[in-house]
Design an enzyme around this catalytic site. Structure first.
Site, PDB file in Angstrom:
ATOM      1  N   CYS A  27       0.600  -1.372  -0.074  1.00  0.00           N
ATOM      2  CA  CYS A  27       0.068  -0.015   0.042  1.00  0.00           C
ATOM      3  C   CYS A  27       0.781   1.362  -0.042  1.00  0.00           C
ATOM      4  O   CYS A  27       2.077   1.227  -0.189  1.00  0.00           O
ATOM      5  CB  CYS A  27      -1.020   0.123   1.259  1.00  0.00           C
ATOM      6  SG  CYS A  27      -0.027  -0.629   2.458  1.00  0.00           S
ATOM      7  N   ARG A  57      -1.418   3.538  -5.718  1.00  0.00           N
ATOM      8  CA  ARG A  57      -0.687   2.841  -4.914  1.00  0.00           C
ATOM      9  C   ARG A  57      -1.596   1.674  -4.241  1.00  0.00           C
ATOM     10  O   ARG A  57      -1.167   0.725  -3.534  1.00  0.00           O
ATOM     11  CB  ARG A  57       0.112   3.258  -3.786  1.00  0.00           C
ATOM     12  CG  ARG A  57       1.108   4.249  -4.178  1.00  0.00           C
ATOM     13  CD  ARG A  57       2.303   4.494  -3.109  1.00  0.00           C
ATOM     14  NE  ARG A  57       2.903   3.660  -2.680  1.00  0.00           N
ATOM     15  CZ  ARG A  57       4.260   3.488  -3.093  1.00  0.00           C
ATOM     16  NH1 ARG A  57       4.842   4.415  -4.166  1.00  0.00           N
ATOM     17  NH2 ARG A  57       5.255   2.611  -2.892  1.00  0.00           N
ATOM     18  N   PHE A 235      -3.611  -2.089  -1.322  1.00  0.00           N
ATOM     19  CA  PHE A 235      -3.541  -2.749  -2.256  1.00  0.00           C
ATOM     20  C   PHE A 235      -3.386  -4.270  -1.808  1.00  0.00           C
ATOM     21  O   PHE A 235      -2.299  -4.629  -1.402  1.00  0.00           O
ATOM     22  CB  PHE A 235      -2.546  -2.610  -3.123  1.00  0.00           C
ATOM     23  CG  PHE A 235      -2.424  -3.091  -4.376  1.00  0.00           C
ATOM     24  CD1 PHE A 235      -2.913  -4.302  -4.878  1.00  0.00           C
ATOM     25  CD2 PHE A 235      -2.251  -2.414  -5.771  1.00  0.00           C
ATOM     26  CE1 PHE A 235      -3.247  -4.811  -6.123  1.00  0.00           C
ATOM     27  CE2 PHE A 235      -1.965  -2.732  -6.980  1.00  0.00           C
ATOM     28  CZ  PHE A 235      -2.809  -4.109  -7.109  1.00  0.00           C
ATOM     29  N   ASN A 255       2.888  -0.745   5.709  1.00  0.00           N
ATOM     30  CA  ASN A 255       2.914  -1.029   4.344  1.00  0.00           C
ATOM     31  C   ASN A 255       3.840  -1.723   4.170  1.00  0.00           C
ATOM     32  O   ASN A 255       5.223  -1.694   4.365  1.00  0.00           O
ATOM     33  CB  ASN A 255       3.412   0.307   3.511  1.00  0.00           C
ATOM     34  CG  ASN A 255       3.573   0.014   2.039  1.00  0.00           C
ATOM     35  OD1 ASN A 255       3.749  -1.097   1.553  1.00  0.00           O
ATOM     36  ND2 ASN A 255       4.664   0.818   1.310  1.00  0.00           N
ATOM     37  N   GLY A 256       3.757  -3.452   3.872  1.00  0.00           N
ATOM     38  CA  GLY A 256       4.606  -4.264   3.645  1.00  0.00           C
ATOM     39  C   GLY A 256       4.190  -5.695   3.949  1.00  0.00           C
ATOM     40  O   GLY A 256       2.981  -5.945   3.922  1.00  0.00           O
ATOM     41  N   GLU A 918      16.485 -13.612 -20.155  1.00  0.00           N
ATOM     42  CA  GLU A 918      16.842 -12.222 -19.658  1.00  0.00           C
ATOM     43  C   GLU A 918      18.169 -11.734 -20.033  1.00  0.00           C
ATOM     44  O   GLU A 918      18.991 -10.978 -19.415  1.00  0.00           O
ATOM     45  CB  GLU A 918      16.720 -12.336 -18.128  1.00  0.00           C
ATOM     46  CG  GLU A 918      17.812 -13.158 -17.281  1.00  0.00           C
ATOM     47  CD  GLU A 918      18.163 -13.204 -16.009  1.00  0.00           C
ATOM     48  OE1 GLU A 918      18.206 -12.112 -15.660  1.00  0.00           O
ATOM     49  OE2 GLU A 918      17.877 -14.084 -15.276  1.00  0.00           O
ATOM     50  N   GLN A 984      11.441 -17.977 -11.279  1.00  0.00           N
ATOM     51  CA  GLN A 984      11.824 -19.357 -12.018  1.00  0.00           C
ATOM     52  C   GLN A 984      11.856 -20.468 -11.237  1.00  0.00           C
ATOM     53  O   GLN A 984      12.123 -20.736 -10.201  1.00  0.00           O
ATOM     54  CB  GLN A 984      13.268 -19.146 -12.441  1.00  0.00           C
ATOM     55  CG  GLN A 984      13.862 -20.044 -13.481  1.00  0.00           C
ATOM     56  CD  GLN A 984      15.370 -19.593 -13.891  1.00  0.00           C
ATOM     57  OE1 GLN A 984      15.594 -18.611 -13.694  1.00  0.00           O
ATOM     58  NE2 GLN A 984      15.884 -20.650 -14.617  1.00  0.00           N
ATOM     59  N   LYS A 987      14.496 -22.294  -9.301  1.00  0.00           N
ATOM     60  CA  LYS A 987      15.116 -21.537  -8.335  1.00  0.00           C
ATOM     61  C   LYS A 987      14.507 -20.437  -7.933  1.00  0.00           C
ATOM     62  O   LYS A 987      14.968 -19.023  -7.957  1.00  0.00           O
ATOM     63  CB  LYS A 987      16.660 -21.130  -8.687  1.00  0.00           C
ATOM     64  CG  LYS A 987      16.687 -20.238 -10.048  1.00  0.00           C
ATOM     65  CD  LYS A 987      18.207 -20.282 -10.407  1.00  0.00           C
ATOM     66  CE  LYS A 987      18.288 -19.820 -11.948  1.00  0.00           C
ATOM     67  NZ  LYS A 987      19.737 -19.376 -12.113  1.00  0.00           N
ATOM     68  N   GLN A 993      21.790 -16.547 -13.030  1.00  0.00           N
ATOM     69  CA  GLN A 993      23.424 -16.699 -13.001  1.00  0.00           C
ATOM     70  C   GLN A 993      24.203 -17.152 -14.366  1.00  0.00           C
ATOM     71  O   GLN A 993      23.431 -18.328 -14.773  1.00  0.00           O
ATOM     72  CB  GLN A 993      24.088 -17.488 -11.730  1.00  0.00           C
ATOM     73  CG  GLN A 993      23.628 -18.800 -11.602  1.00  0.00           C
ATOM     74  CD  GLN A 993      23.902 -19.306 -10.188  1.00  0.00           C
ATOM     75  OE1 GLN A 993      23.110 -19.639  -9.236  1.00  0.00           O
ATOM     76  NE2 GLN A 993      25.026 -19.632 -10.159  1.00  0.00           N
ATOM     77  N   CYS A1152      19.179 -31.194 -27.977  1.00  0.00           N
ATOM     78  CA  CYS A1152      19.619 -31.373 -26.600  1.00  0.00           C
ATOM     79  C   CYS A1152      19.615 -32.956 -26.366  1.00  0.00           C
ATOM     80  O   CYS A1152      18.662 -33.575 -26.668  1.00  0.00           O
ATOM     81  CB  CYS A1152      18.814 -30.540 -25.668  1.00  0.00           C
ATOM     82  SG  CYS A1152      19.240 -30.839 -23.957  1.00  0.00           S
ATOM     83  N   CYS A1158      25.134 -27.964 -18.582  1.00  0.00           N
ATOM     84  CA  CYS A1158      24.868 -26.671 -19.354  1.00  0.00           C
ATOM     85  C   CYS A1158      25.620 -25.461 -18.428  1.00  0.00           C
ATOM     86  O   CYS A1158      26.185 -24.555 -19.148  1.00  0.00           O
ATOM     87  CB  CYS A1158      23.178 -26.257 -18.899  1.00  0.00           C
ATOM     88  SG  CYS A1158      22.422 -27.493 -19.492  1.00  0.00           S
ATOM     89  N   CYS A1163      28.550 -28.043 -23.185  1.00  0.00           N
ATOM     90  CA  CYS A1163      27.463 -28.838 -23.869  1.00  0.00           C
ATOM     91  C   CYS A1163      27.960 -29.560 -25.239  1.00  0.00           C
ATOM     92  O   CYS A1163      28.352 -29.058 -26.107  1.00  0.00           O
ATOM     93  CB  CYS A1163      26.441 -27.899 -24.329  1.00  0.00           C
ATOM     94  SG  CYS A1163      24.777 -28.594 -25.321  1.00  0.00           S
TER      95      CYS A1163
END
Length: 1529
Positions: A27, A57, A235, A255-256, A918, A984, A987, A993, A1152, A1158, A1163
């Site tokens: 919030c 917010r 929120f 807020n948290g 990414e 992801q 992980k 990484q 593959c 990897c 590979c």
């Protein structure tokens, strides 16, 4: 009448406490007050205006009208009360109190009678009742349906006033609440006391900001006066309207997110018997329970705060106890040792309520705010000459800028207060000093606290190799555990890294016997709270733990400091011996017991140990050591698994309210990896001695093979002491990683917090040992688990044990070992099928995956349709189905260029979507390939084969992850979808990484970094650390590319449904749910194996929650994680998915071979490597993947035909077509899949989302609609314009940048667009701007200035009256210049935390920064001319920074792990620095810059240059490379 399956399931399976799993919020908060002036209605008006300015917010329910909540706390408006109660005299107000109550009108008389009775009991006089005047017509539909009757009750005491009256009203309120809770559930549902005080009143509701004042007519009444107001806009990700969950609470607005809530509640329950105080000797029973597991985190924190305040502590002291700052390694605290002593004293007694939190608070005498230890919430304040003081999540929410005398921000762990009685402003240090000096904490600690010194490890083993193997076998070790995990940690001091995800059966489905730990999945932070960074921000984290009993924090005394302080919970054998013999009174309980016919379960021995422990505690025992250590193993005995007995004893002691009197230490053989330690600590262990793991390390070190490898340099040369220290260090790093991904900083907060979900354990085990843990599937009961555990133990008593431990193949595929879905036979069959376009081979591939033992939950399901099959030609086309297919987010860098581009081309051919991952993309890929010869080769893409004319290598989905690698405006506008990667599957809660050997020059160019340098993405906490900030990033992406849908990638975990509801309200178009078994290029092995849950659970929950909250039609649901066949697609659709993601299997289809290396860059077939020699072997062509998906689409059509449906749309969410195949599982007959089947629904009401959400009319649109402005963009001319700006104008500049890039490409615009702004800019000012854009702001700005900027210039200067103090004022917020890829930022003032994080090419000059500046920076130039916070340059691998160090503090605040600090050494560096300051002075007219330039020689000597290794050898950093011999030449 028979109860529904789902209802029965809900009764039998514990799905988690609502406060833990289903209620989350974030919030905007703040306060307004005025000193040296009388109370006024103006303060209330300013608070309401501030609320309006933070509407963005907050969130709204599905009707888009009912707000998630808004409210204010003020002084009681006694003049207004007097006008309503004629019998009330204003001069009696000090003896009076006012209750603000939500009630159902049908129970009003009952409530009044109850109040009368209780008030009379305590001698309090009832003056009268008042119905609060409201305007219900302004409410949204959902809020109106749940609207309570709102009443005020005015009371009076004949003799009590001030604190005595406040305390009495508190006790009365608790008494009333308890009675209603015990007597009438219907009344209790609708009854809530917002406030009951002699000083304050709370007005709140399920409304939007602007509606609050319109709804409560009192708030616009001129008689409503106050000298302060707290305000809050909510929120919530739980959208079911609950008026009581709106804030402020009674003493605070929050807020948290409290990440440690369940642990906090468990410890509080145990300590309730302690919480006595002279103030309520006669009312102790009334105050309990203090907390409530069914309440939200904010409500529970408020309850504890109330208790502490009413016991005589100030709100400041109470919050210092509950939310302590990160006081370790804090240079600023060196001058205040008494504050450190305060925190040290309480760290043993009170586990912190840990998580991101901005808390504003008031008891009516003090109004203030405090920020969590990480500073992950913005808090800006201003102090005015008139006496007005404001603090808020944003600046620009209160109109009052002309008489400002100070502008600042709360930093991590800081506090700011206003004393309303004495008209005084209290700063952070004065507040904390006054609290800390009241008691001689240092003296108490010195007298009573012991610190355990580190003892050396044993050198030799007392067991021979054969005996060690027997012990290892008995306690469940396998060859992989020893060789891949323990030995790796001993040699490298790191957790093992692995890749390609988890493709073995869930523990409950496996035929192999698993340890109890394997049935627990770690939970993690996503969206509503951030993960934190154990690598770069470890200064806020700690593994310190304490042993000993805990005392009553309401009545502190010297003896309560009695404790043993451990630097880590992991102790060796000598340390355990010392603790048990030389410290507190201890007892060791062995967990082995004799096997007799009556012992077919662990329960008898557990009961015996628990009963004994209570007796020991009553005798004064303070340390209970649970041990499974024996001299010799006996086949007629068995031990209780340590996790089981720890959890059972922990909860037994909580139940009898003695848990606080004792610490549990575990001496065990069955604990060796990080997950094991995390489970034991999470369920109550304070310290662990892993004696067999340490013995295993010693055995490895003494092995001649190890010595030989060391002598040849293939292993580091270590002593046996170093090897054991390495193992310990690796476990500690792994524990920090596990804590951090849940957003927890301190082990003391993780201790007993139970942040896991159980998969495959029956309710009898959960209730006995893991109470409160979510277990949705049922599974093994005590008897079944006993038999499974016994089988493992009995394996140690074979007549002839093998020389090596058994290898069960849980990690690496081995023939004959554990089944892996991605096995060689499957891969080879698929390769042949797609390369030869052989449907028969594809069917063989499908049969290999279907006709096997179950691996996933969906393998237990089949279809059941009442419809007749239909001809396949009536089913939707292959082409239509193919558009729903996507490939996973695999980055260019993790994959080779050949693989990445082949996947994109193939998906574009079929009308599906590939995902960039990414790592960014080469801009050449954004255009169709037109230079293709007859052999299918292109000169532009010569490394690819099998191309067709007009192929397109651009990924339709472009990912925006925490590393922001390659995220440029051009990248963003060339996307059909923009995916925000929150987590992801392999992980969750961690950043990505990329090993340095995979960062080739080409990869480095795309990512704006240095070749050969390992890249680690930060966890997602810089600009997506909360739901409102995720909503802001969604807004930003819609700004720059309004034609792209925005997706948010989440990972399945309990509570993901409520998170998804928040994401849907945040304007996302697509929500992707990933399973725990997703692939990855590199991840800690423990994360791959032990975090997240199957997507079947996540998808079902998300679909259901969105339906229940009428939000399902706002988003597309996509699922990924181990999908391999058309049957998987149909099952996912039935559970609610509309689109389907494929990662690992798409890679297999293109070549593959699942070598699972990897992360090594080796590979063998060029799929996941940057080595050119290996890339040359890449076998894949686009048609391979096209063939695979075509086969799959045909399979989908075939199943639809068989079920009698014409399209996927008809079956999405149709769970009535699912049927549980009751497979005979080896381990249990009690698995329950009703969580997947229980809500049997047809999808007749589904309305699918097929558009793109927008931001509405924004400031950029108004500029672009100016004909002259647009002409200048089109024709490369110059144009300037002056515009007013307010804080609700967000992401200004991004849409203009997108329009320019669309027309001219990156750096293609040759004109100048100059826009002059006046006012306060909203979040993300100047985000993603590009070359030719010049934004000049007179005023100030909020968070994320210059985020992702690629070119152009941003100049921010204060208004004229602030120029003289500009160096001391905060002018921009947190996380500015994040992920910048170019451009200039000149800010005449200071910034908040996290300045220039992941900056890769931006240049900036500023006059002060907070903590974590230049973190993860890979390029660019930063100049700081003023104060700076801690942790500078953490993870900085490129670029340069200059800091002016006038107080000589820099070296104590620099993170020296990678970078070094040096003075300006070369003439070139001096010129670079001076030129930047000169340019800055010209742009901003900075007085500080002018002073530096005027006194250049003296100032030059106090600049530091921050240099990462990649910048060591050039003329700017090294005199040997300079063109000048000295700097003065």
């Amino acid at each position: 009448m028979q109860a529904s399956k789902y209802f029965t399931y809900k009764l039998n399976q514990f799905t988690g406490y609502p406060s833990i799993s289903y209620e989350r919020d974030a919030c905007g908060v703040g306060f307004v007050t005025c000193i040296n002036q009388k109370a006024s209605h103006g303060i209330v008006s300013k608070a309401l205006h501030a609320l309006n300015c933070m509407e963005h917010r907050g969130g709204c329910s599905a009707d888009r009208e009912s707000g998630d909540g808004a409210g204010i706390t003020t002084q009681i408006p006694w003049r207004l009360i007097q006008s309503e109660f004629k019998q009330f005299q204003i001069n009696q107000q000090q003896y009076c109190g006012l209750a603000m109550i939500f009630i159902s009108s049908e129970y009003l008389d009952d409530i009044k009678n109850l109040f009368n009775w209780i008030l009379d009991k305590y001698g309090i006089i009832l003056i009268g009742w008042r119905q609060v005047p409201v305007n219900s017509s302004v409410l949204g539909k959902q809020a109106r349906c749940n609207e309570p009757l709102i009443m005020q009750c005015l009371v009076k005491s004949n003799n009590l006033r001030a604190e005595d009256l406040e305390r009495q009203l508190y006790i009365i309120r608790k008494n009333i609440e308890n009675l209603i809770n015990q007597t009438n559930a219907n009344i209790n549902k609708s009854f809530y006391i917002c406030s009951f005080s002699s000083r304050m009143v709370v007005y709140k509701g399920m409304v939007r900001s602007e509606i609050l004042g319109k709804y409560y007519l009192d708030l616009f009444n001129d008689l409503y006066i106050s000298n302060f107001a707290l305000y809050h806009r909510r929120f919530s990700t739980n959208t079911m309207p609950k008026w009581s969950l709106a804030q402020p609470m009674r003493l605070m607005a929050h807020n948290g997110e409290i990440n440690t809530l369940l642990g906090n509640l468990n410890w509080m329950k145990s300590k309730e018997s302690l919480m006595t105080h002279q103030y309520w000797n006669d009312s102790y029973d009334i105050l309990n329970p203090i907390t409530n597991v069914n309440n939200s985190d904010s409500a529970n924190l408020d309850s504890i705060l109330e208790l502490l305040v009413h016991s005589g502590k100030s709100p400041q002291e109470a919050l210092m106890v509950l939310i302590p700052e990160a006081y370790k390694n804090q240079p600023s605290l060196l001058n205040y040792p008494e504050i450190i002593d305060f925190y040290e004293y309480y760290s043993h007694l009170q586990e912190p309520w840990d998580g991101p939190a901005l808390v504003v608070f008031s008891d009516g005498k003090i109004v203030g705010a405090t920020l969590d230890r990480n500073g992950l919430r913005p808090a800006r304040y201003s102090i005015h000459e008139s006496g007005l003081i404001t603090l808020s999540s944003e600046v620009g929410v209160v109109d009052a800028d002309n008489d400002v005398i100070q502008k600042g921000r709360l930093g991590p762990g800081q506090m700011f207060c206003v004393d309303l009685l004495n008209n005084a402003i209290l700063d952070n240090w004065s507040i904390k000093q006054s609290v800390a000096k009241k008691i001689p904490y240092k003296k108490w600690l010195n007298s009573y606290q012991l610190s355990l010194q580190n003892y050396s490890y044993f050198e030799e083993n007392d067991l021979d190799p054969k005996s060690i193997i027997r012990f290892q076998t008995a306690f469940g070790y396998t060859n992989e555990d020893v060789e891949l995990v323990i030995e790796h940690m001993a040699s490298s001091a790191k957790e093992p890294t692995f890749c390609m995800g988890d493709d073995i059966p869930l523990a409950i489905l496996s035929k192999k016997n698993h340890l109890l730990y394997d049935y627990f999945k770690q939970r993690f932070a996503q969206v509503t709270n951030p993960a934190i960074d154990p690598l770069r921000e470890s200064l806020v984290m700690s593994l310190i733990t304490y042993l000993g009993s805990k005392g009553n924090i309401l009545d502190v005394k010297d003896s309560m400091a009695r404790s043993i302080k451990l630097d880590s919970p992991i102790i060796n054998e000598k340390e355990l011996l010392y603790i048990s013999k030389n410290t507190f009174k201890a007892v060791t309980i062995n967990t082995f017991f004799s096997l007799q016919k009556k012992h077919t379960s662990f329960q008898g021995k557990i009961h015996q140990i628990c009963h004994k422990s209570i007796s020991y505690i009553n005798e004064g025992i303070e340390l209970i050591i649970l041990s499974d250590k024996v001299d010799k193993l006996d086949s007629d005995q068995m031990f209780i698994p340590p996790l089981l007995i720890v959890g059972a004893l922990h909860h037994h002691l909580i139940k009898f309210q003695v848990r606080h009197k004792v610490s549990i230490i575990v001496e065990t053989a069955q604990c060796w990896n990080t997950h094991h330690f995390a489970c034991l600590i999470g369920y109550g262990a304070s310290a662990i001695c892993p004696y067999l793991a340490l013995s295993t390390v010693r055995q490895w070190w003494h092995n001649p093979k190890t010595k030989k490898l060391m002598s040849k340099g293939k292993l580091p040369s270590l002593t046996v002491q170093q090897a054991q220290k390495n193992y310990n260090s690796a476990i500690q790093k792994g524990l920090l990683k596990i804590l951090s991904k849940m957003g927890i900083c301190l082990l003391s907060s993780y201790h007993g917090a139970q942040i896991f979900e159980a998969l495959g354990l029956a309710q009898d085990i959960i209730d006995r040992a893991f109470l409160g843990t979510t277990s949705r599937l049922g599974g093994m009961n005590f008897d079944e688990f006993f038999q499974s555990s016994l089988a493992v133990y009995q394996g140690a008593f074979k007549v002839e044990l093998p020389k090596k431990l058994v290898n069960l193949g849980y990690v690496q595929y081995r023939p004959g070992a554990e089944y892996h879905v991605n096995n060689p036979e499957m891969s080879k069959t698929l390769h042949k099928a797609v390369r030869n376009y052989d449907n028969g081979l594809y069917n063989k591939y499908v049969n290999l995956l279907i006709k096997r033992d179950p691996v996933n939950l969906r393998d237990l399901l089949s279809f059941s349709s009442a419809k007749q099959p239909i001809p396949i030609n009536e089913v939707e086309s292959v082409a239509s189905i193919l558009t729903r297919f996507c490939t996973g987010g695999m980055s260019l860098g993790a994959l080779s260029r050949e693989t990445h581009e082949t996947l994109a081309i193939a998906m574009n051919r079929i009308g599906g979507k590939s995902n960039s991952g990414e790592g960014g993309e080469d801009s050449r890929r954004f255009r169709n390939i037109t230079d293709i010869d007859k052999l299918g080769i292109s000169s532009t893409f010569s490394h690819l084969k099998g191309l067709q004319n007009q192929d397109l290598a651009s990924s339709a989905i472009k990912q925006i992850a925490s590393g922001r690698f390659g995220v440029t405006p051009e990248y963003l506008i060339n996307a059909k979808q923009l995916e925000i990667k929150i987590a992801q599957g392999a992980k969750p809660g961690e950043g990505g990484q990329l090993p340095g050997k995979k960062v080739s020059p080409y990869i480095a160019t795309l990512r704006n970094c240095k070749p050969g340098v390992t890249l680690i993405s930060p966890p997602p906490h810089h600009d997506i650390y909360s739901i409102e900030d995720l909503a802001q990033l969604i807004f930003d992406l819609h700004q720059i590319n309004p034609l792209a849908q925005v997706s948010v990638k989440l990972v399945a975990s309990i509570g993901i449904g409520t998170i998804a509801a928040g994401v849907a309200k945040g304007n996302a178009d697509i929500i992707q749910i990933s399973g725990h078994d997703g692939g990855t290029g590199a991840s800690p092995l423990s994360s791959i194996k032990h975090a997240g849950v199957p997507w079947e659970l996540g998808l079902t929950e998300v679909h259901q929650v969105l339906l229940e909250n009428n939000l399902r039609n706002r988003v597309v649901l996509r699922v990924d994680g181990g999908l391999r066949t058309g049957k998987d697609v149909i099952l996912a659709a039935l559970m609610g998915a509309e689109e389907f993601g494929f990662g690992t299997i798409a890679m297999i289809a293109t070549g593959c071979v699942m070598a699972r290396i990897c992360h090594t860059n080796n590979c063998p077939v060029g799929v996941a490597t940057q080595r050119q020699d290996l890339r040359n072997r890449y076998p894949g062509i686009p048609s391979d993947l096209v063939n695979f998906f075509t086969f799959m689409a045909e399979e989908v059509r075939s199943i639809l035909s068989h079920l009698g449906y014409r399209s996927l749309n008809e079956i999405i969410g149709a769970t009535h077509l699912l049927k549980y195949d009751h497979v005979n599982l080896v381990k249990t007959s009690h698995l329950n899949l009703n969580v997947l089947l229980g809500n049997l629904q047809k999808n007749t009401d589904l309305d699918f989302h097929d558009t793109i959400h927008d931001n509405g009319q924004v400031l950029d649109d108004m500029l672009l609609q100016d004909v002259n402005f647009m002409t200048a963009i089109q024709e490369h001319t110059n144009f300037s314009q002056t515009v007013n700006i307010v804080n609700t104008d967000r992401c200004v500049g991004a849409r203009i940048s997108g329009a320019m890039i669309n027309l001219h490409g990156t750096n293609g615009f040759n004109g100048n667009l100059q826009v002059y702004f006046h006012g306060v800019a909203g979040q993300s000012f100047g985000a993603f701007i590009s070359q030719g854009m010049y934004l000049n702001l007179i005023g100030e700005a909020n968070d994320y200035v210059g985020k992702g900027m690629n070119g152009g210039e941003i100049i921010i200067s204060p208004i004229a009256s602030h120029i003289n103090q500009a160096s001391q004022y905060v002018i921009i917020g947190n996380t500015c210049l994040y992920g910048a890829t170019g451009g200039y930022l000149f800010a005449h003032g200071q910034a908040g935390e996290r300045f220039a994080v992941r900056n890769s090419a931006g240049t900036a000059v500023i006059e002060g920064v907070g903590d974590h500046a230049c973190e993860y920076m890979t390029g660019g130039l930063i100049v700081v001319l003023g104060p700076f916070g801690r942790n500078l340059g953490a993870g900085m691998t490129g670029g340069l920074a200059y800091f002016l160090d006038e107080d000589n503090h820099l070296l104590s605040k620099l993170n020296k792990e990678i970078v070094k600090a040096q003075r300006v050494l070369t003439k070139e560096a001096e010129e670079q620095l001076k030129n930047m300051i000169e340019l800055y002075e010209i742009k901003t007219k900075s007085l500080k810059a002018k002073k530096i330039l005027d006194n250049w020689e003296s100032y030059l000597d106090i600049f530091w240059q921050i240099v990462p290794p990649s910048e060591n050898n050039n003329c700017l950093t090294n005199i040997e490379y300079s063109n000048y011999r000295t700097i003065t030449q």
